[in-house]
Design an enzyme around this catalytic site. Structure first.
Site, PDB file in Angstrom:
ATOM      1  N   HIS A  30       0.854  -1.182   0.000  1.00 59.73           N
ATOM      2  CA  HIS A  30       0.000   0.000   0.000  1.00 59.73           C
ATOM      3  C   HIS A  30       0.892   1.236   0.000  1.00 59.73           C
ATOM      4  O   HIS A  30       1.862   1.311   0.753  1.00 59.73           O
ATOM      5  CB  HIS A  30      -0.922   0.003   1.211  1.00 59.73           C
ATOM      6  CG  HIS A  30      -1.956   1.092   1.162  1.00 59.73           C
ATOM      7  ND1 HIS A  30      -2.734   1.323   0.041  1.00 59.73           N
ATOM      8  CD2 HIS A  30      -2.329   2.021   2.072  1.00 59.73           C
ATOM      9  CE1 HIS A  30      -3.547   2.337   0.274  1.00 59.73           C
ATOM     10  NE2 HIS A  30      -3.321   2.801   1.493  1.00 59.73           N
ATOM     11  N   HIS A  42      -3.160   9.135   1.345  1.00 62.15           N
ATOM     12  CA  HIS A  42      -3.178   7.964   0.469  1.00 62.15           C
ATOM     13  C   HIS A  42      -4.564   7.737  -0.105  1.00 62.15           C
ATOM     14  O   HIS A  42      -5.569   8.225   0.428  1.00 62.15           O
ATOM     15  CB  HIS A  42      -2.688   6.721   1.218  1.00 62.15           C
ATOM     16  CG  HIS A  42      -3.451   6.410   2.474  1.00 62.15           C
ATOM     17  ND1 HIS A  42      -4.210   5.272   2.633  1.00 62.15           N
ATOM     18  CD2 HIS A  42      -3.572   7.097   3.652  1.00 62.15           C
ATOM     19  CE1 HIS A  42      -4.774   5.261   3.837  1.00 62.15           C
ATOM     20  NE2 HIS A  42      -4.395   6.352   4.478  1.00 62.15           N
ATOM     21  N   CYS A 156      -3.579   2.892  -5.386  1.00 59.25           N
ATOM     22  CA  CYS A 156      -2.839   3.720  -4.436  1.00 59.25           C
ATOM     23  C   CYS A 156      -1.447   4.089  -4.936  1.00 59.25           C
ATOM     24  O   CYS A 156      -0.963   5.197  -4.683  1.00 59.25           O
ATOM     25  CB  CYS A 156      -2.740   3.009  -3.081  1.00 59.25           C
ATOM     26  SG  CYS A 156      -1.924   1.392  -3.142  1.00 59.25           S
TER      27      CYS A 156
END
Length: 241
Positions: A30, A42, A156
């Site tokens: 991530h 994010h 992401c």
């Protein structure tokens, strides 16, 4: 912290850095932008949903959040939404118990190919930290501008690379986004096909390396597959509010 590792300590991270943390069994990382003060901006999905697209890429990824990690009360409240959103989290909740890694920019071809996994570096140079932070803050102010989360072309990592470079694949209707880990998975599938047809590991490895290089955001910029969004456009949008 190491010549061949992107792992860094919390004392080393700086505002404007593109950071990431590996999720379940190092299957998927991530990504986000560290903005200072122990905060990370994010792009994620709400409601603890997994990144479901109905494509073969699903098996390469898991949820961008970690449902089993106990979030702090502030981050838990900020992530209690349905849909797709750019949010801010504290560094602890962003890492979700994992280690902190720095995504590297402007690396050499040799350094790029030396990394066995995609989604850790790029040949493309980064813009100045102040530009990176402006883009991250812009998407906190104009919710929804970055679009819907899609594992193949708008995830992401795509968001973090966009903040660092201003480059977007969606503007040119590209098949895949700028995500190195997605392009790496696609490259691996091509390599496996070549290996099965030729029986030559060297041929499969060569295809993997070539496809990874060809899929890097820097090479795609040179081909015109991605488009840079000028900061002036974002400023104008903010002024229209």
């Amino acid at each position: 912290m190491g010549l061949f590792s992107n792992k860094i300590s919390r004392e080393e991270v700086k505002p404007g850095d593109h950071i990431y943390s590996w999720r379940t069994a190092y299957v998927y990382a991530h990504h986000g932008i560290y903005v200072g003060g122990g905060k990370v901006v994010h792009f994620t999905r709400g409601g603890g949903r997994e990144t479901e697209t109905g494509t073969f890429l699903d098996k390469f990824v898991v949820s961008s959040s970690s449902p089993n990690y106990p979030q702090c009360l502030v981050c838990k409240d900020l992530s209690s939404f349905n849909g797709d959103k750019v949010i801010t989290s504290c560094l602890d909740c962003f890492l979700a118990g994992g280690n902190l890694y720095l995504f590297k920019y402007d690396v050499s071809w040799a350094a790029f190919l030396a990394k066995p996994r995609g989604g850790t570096c790029t040949l493309e140079p980064s813009d100045p930290p102040e530009d990176v932070l402006f883009r991250a803050d812009f998407h906190l102010l104009l919710d929804g501008w970055f679009g819907d989360y899609d594992v193949a072309d708008n995830n992401c990592e795509d968001f973090a690379i966009y903040c660092k470079t201003g480059l977007l694949a969606r503007c040119n209707k590209a098949i895949l986004g700028t995500s190195g880990q997605v392009n790496s998975a696609v490259s691996a599938s091509f390599a496996a096909l070549v290996l099965s047809l030729s029986g030559l590991p060297v041929a499969g490895f060569g295809v993997y390396c070539y496809a990874r290089l060809a899929g890097d955001v820097s090479m795609r910029r040179r081909r015109g597959d991605v488009t840079k969004v000028p900061l002036e456009r974002l400023v104008a949008l903010l002024n229209q509010r």
